[in-house]
Design a protein around this motif. Structure first.
Motif, PDB file in Angstrom:
ATOM      1  N   LEU A 150       0.828  -1.199   0.000  1.00 39.30           N
ATOM      2  CA  LEU A 150       0.000   0.000   0.000  1.00 39.30           C
ATOM      3  C   LEU A 150       0.865   1.252   0.000  1.00 39.30           C
ATOM      4  N   PRO A 151       0.475   2.311  -0.677  1.00 38.07           N
ATOM      5  CA  PRO A 151      -0.824   2.550  -1.307  1.00 38.07           C
ATOM      6  C   PRO A 151      -0.978   1.919  -2.695  1.00 38.07           C
ATOM      7  N   GLU A 152       0.024   1.199  -3.179  1.00 33.73           N
ATOM      8  CA  GLU A 152      -0.127   0.524  -4.458  1.00 33.73           C
ATOM      9  C   GLU A 152      -1.165  -0.590  -4.316  1.00 33.73           C
ATOM     10  N   GLU A 153      -1.910  -0.816  -5.388  1.00 31.50           N
ATOM     11  CA  GLU A 153      -2.952  -1.849  -5.359  1.00 31.50           C
ATOM     12  C   GLU A 153      -3.071  -2.497  -6.731  1.00 31.50           C
ATOM     13  N   PHE A 154      -3.605  -3.728  -6.746  1.00 30.77           N
ATOM     14  CA  PHE A 154      -3.932  -4.371  -8.009  1.00 30.77           C
ATOM     15  C   PHE A 154      -5.268  -5.082  -7.887  1.00 30.77           C
ATOM     16  N   ARG A 155      -5.916  -5.245  -9.037  1.00 30.83           N
ATOM     17  CA  ARG A 155      -7.178  -5.976  -9.132  1.00 30.83           C
ATOM     18  C   ARG A 155      -7.128  -6.801 -10.417  1.00 30.83           C
ATOM     19  N   LEU A 156      -7.732  -7.966 -10.365  1.00 32.47           N
ATOM     20  CA  LEU A 156      -7.813  -8.809 -11.554  1.00 32.47           C
ATOM     21  C   LEU A 156      -9.054  -8.470 -12.359  1.00 32.47           C
ATOM     22  N   GLY A 157      -8.936  -8.625 -13.670  1.00 34.07           N
ATOM     23  CA  GLY A 157     -10.048  -8.414 -14.580  1.00 34.07           C
ATOM     24  C   GLY A 157     -10.109  -9.557 -15.580  1.00 34.07           C
ATOM     25  N   GLU A 158     -10.722  -9.288 -16.709  1.00 34.31           N
ATOM     26  CA  GLU A 158     -10.884 -10.286 -17.776  1.00 34.31           C
ATOM     27  C   GLU A 158      -9.578 -10.438 -18.564  1.00 34.31           C
ATOM     28  N   ARG A 159      -8.828 -11.495 -18.293  1.00 36.44           N
ATOM     29  CA  ARG A 159      -7.515 -11.709 -18.907  1.00 36.44           C
ATOM     30  C   ARG A 159      -6.630 -10.480 -18.741  1.00 36.44           C
ATOM     31  N   ALA A 160      -6.762  -9.822 -17.592  1.00 40.54           N
ATOM     32  CA  ALA A 160      -6.030  -8.581 -17.353  1.00 40.54           C
ATOM     33  C   ALA A 160      -5.853  -8.351 -15.856  1.00 40.54           C
ATOM     34  N   LEU A 161      -4.868  -7.519 -15.548  1.00 40.74           N
ATOM     35  CA  LEU A 161      -4.620  -7.088 -14.178  1.00 40.74           C
ATOM     36  C   LEU A 161      -4.480  -5.571 -14.216  1.00 40.74           C
ATOM     37  N   TYR A 162      -5.179  -4.900 -13.324  1.00 42.90           N
ATOM     38  CA  TYR A 162      -5.102  -3.449 -13.208  1.00 42.90           C
ATOM     39  C   TYR A 162      -4.153  -3.129 -12.056  1.00 42.90           C
ATOM     40  N   LEU A 163      -3.229  -2.216 -12.287  1.00 42.62           N
ATOM     41  CA  LEU A 163      -2.269  -1.829 -11.264  1.00 42.62           C
ATOM     42  C   LEU A 163      -2.335  -0.330 -11.047  1.00 42.62           C
ATOM     43  N   TYR A 164      -2.566   0.043  -9.791  1.00 40.68           N
ATOM     44  CA  TYR A 164      -2.487   1.443  -9.387  1.00 40.68           C
ATOM     45  C   TYR A 164      -1.147   1.620  -8.688  1.00 40.68           C
ATOM     46  N   ALA A 165      -0.282   2.423  -9.297  1.00 41.85           N
ATOM     47  CA  ALA A 165       1.057   2.683  -8.763  1.00 41.85           C
ATOM     48  C   ALA A 165       1.248   4.200  -8.699  1.00 41.85           C
ATOM     49  N   PRO A 166       0.972   4.814  -7.530  1.00 40.12           N
ATOM     50  CA  PRO A 166       0.997   6.276  -7.422  1.00 40.12           C
ATOM     51  C   PRO A 166       2.306   6.932  -7.858  1.00 40.12           C
ATOM     52  N   GLU A 167       3.430   6.243  -7.689  1.00 39.55           N
ATOM     53  CA  GLU A 167       4.735   6.802  -8.074  1.00 39.55           C
ATOM     54  C   GLU A 167       5.171   6.372  -9.471  1.00 39.55           C
ATOM     55  N   GLY A 168       4.310   5.671 -10.190  1.00 36.02           N
ATOM     56  CA  GLY A 168       4.635   5.209 -11.527  1.00 36.02           C
ATOM     57  C   GLY A 168       5.201   3.802 -11.524  1.00 36.02           C
ATOM     58  N   LEU A 169       5.221   3.193 -12.698  1.00 36.21           N
ATOM     59  CA  LEU A 169       5.640   1.799 -12.834  1.00 36.21           C
ATOM     60  C   LEU A 169       7.112   1.598 -12.486  1.00 36.21           C
ATOM     61  N   GLY A 170       7.953   2.539 -12.868  1.00 35.74           N
ATOM     62  CA  GLY A 170       9.389   2.415 -12.640  1.00 35.74           C
ATOM     63  C   GLY A 170       9.786   2.333 -11.176  1.00 35.74           C
ATOM     64  N   ARG A 171       8.964   2.884 -10.307  1.00 31.67           N
ATOM     65  CA  ARG A 171       9.259   2.874  -8.871  1.00 31.67           C
ATOM     66  C   ARG A 171       8.382   1.891  -8.097  1.00 31.67           C
TER      67      ARG A 171
END
Length: 182
Positions: free
Chosen positions: A126-147
């Motif tokens: 936290l605060p990063e989060e992920f959720r699964l979807g239809e053949r997909a994963l959603y990622l919330y990364a407040p500082e961006g993917l690189g971090r």
């Protein structure tokens, strides 16, 4: 019947590896008999119209053609515009109020269940989060993917073993929805 597809190529033009010019990718796709080919960015996104209604057959043919033309293998996921629209519409995070760098979708070659990610403790990231979807994963990364430490955990080889996974930021997802006319 024709279908408007997006091809999502994994791991090209990153860090000088697997260089695949987009003009040449368009030529390869056209040579396979697809029409109205456009590429988006340099990171392996192409949209096109096809007479095929079999996305896996289209992906397999594209992978084979790329290997023959460029001498290296590239994993390709091919998804139709209707699917991409469903993925965008199902986003569990408030996409409109986030920066595009904060929201990513990882597309999978098949549906995955939560058991695949059981070793990952969501509270630890936290605060990063992920959720699964239809053949997909959603990622919330407040500082961006690189971090993102969570993105690193989610992409470990033992977590993704046996499937193809490729990620796109939210701007790319919405642009692919637009370009496929969905």
């Amino acid at each position: 019947m024709t279908t408007r597809y997006a091809a999502l190529l994994r791991g090209i033009n990153v860090g000088g590896n697997k260089k695949l010019p987009m003009a040449e990718l368009r030529t390869v796709i056209e040579a396979l008999g697809h029409r109205d080919v456009r590429t988006y960015l340099q990171s392996g996104n192409a949209v096109f119209t096809s007479d095929s209604d079999d996305e896996q057959a289209v992906a397999d043919a594209l992978e084979k053609a790329i290997a023959e033309r460029f001498g290296f293998t590239v994993d390709c996921l091919v998804r139709d515009g209707t699917y991409l629209r469903r993925v965008a519409d199902a986003c569990p995070f408030p996409a409109a109020s986030l920066e595009a760098k904060q929201l990513h979708v990882t597309f999978f070659s098949e549906q995955v269940g939560p058991e695949r990610f059981a070793e990952i403790d969501p509270a630890a990231y936290l605060p990063e989060e992920f959720r699964l979807g239809e053949r997909a994963l959603y990622l919330y990364a407040p500082e961006g993917l690189g971090r993102s430490k969570l993105a690193e955990a989610l992409s470990r080889p033992r977590v993704l073993k046996g499937i193809v996974a490729t990620s796109r930021n939210w701007n790319t997802v919405t642009k692919l929805v637009e370009l496929t006319g969905a």
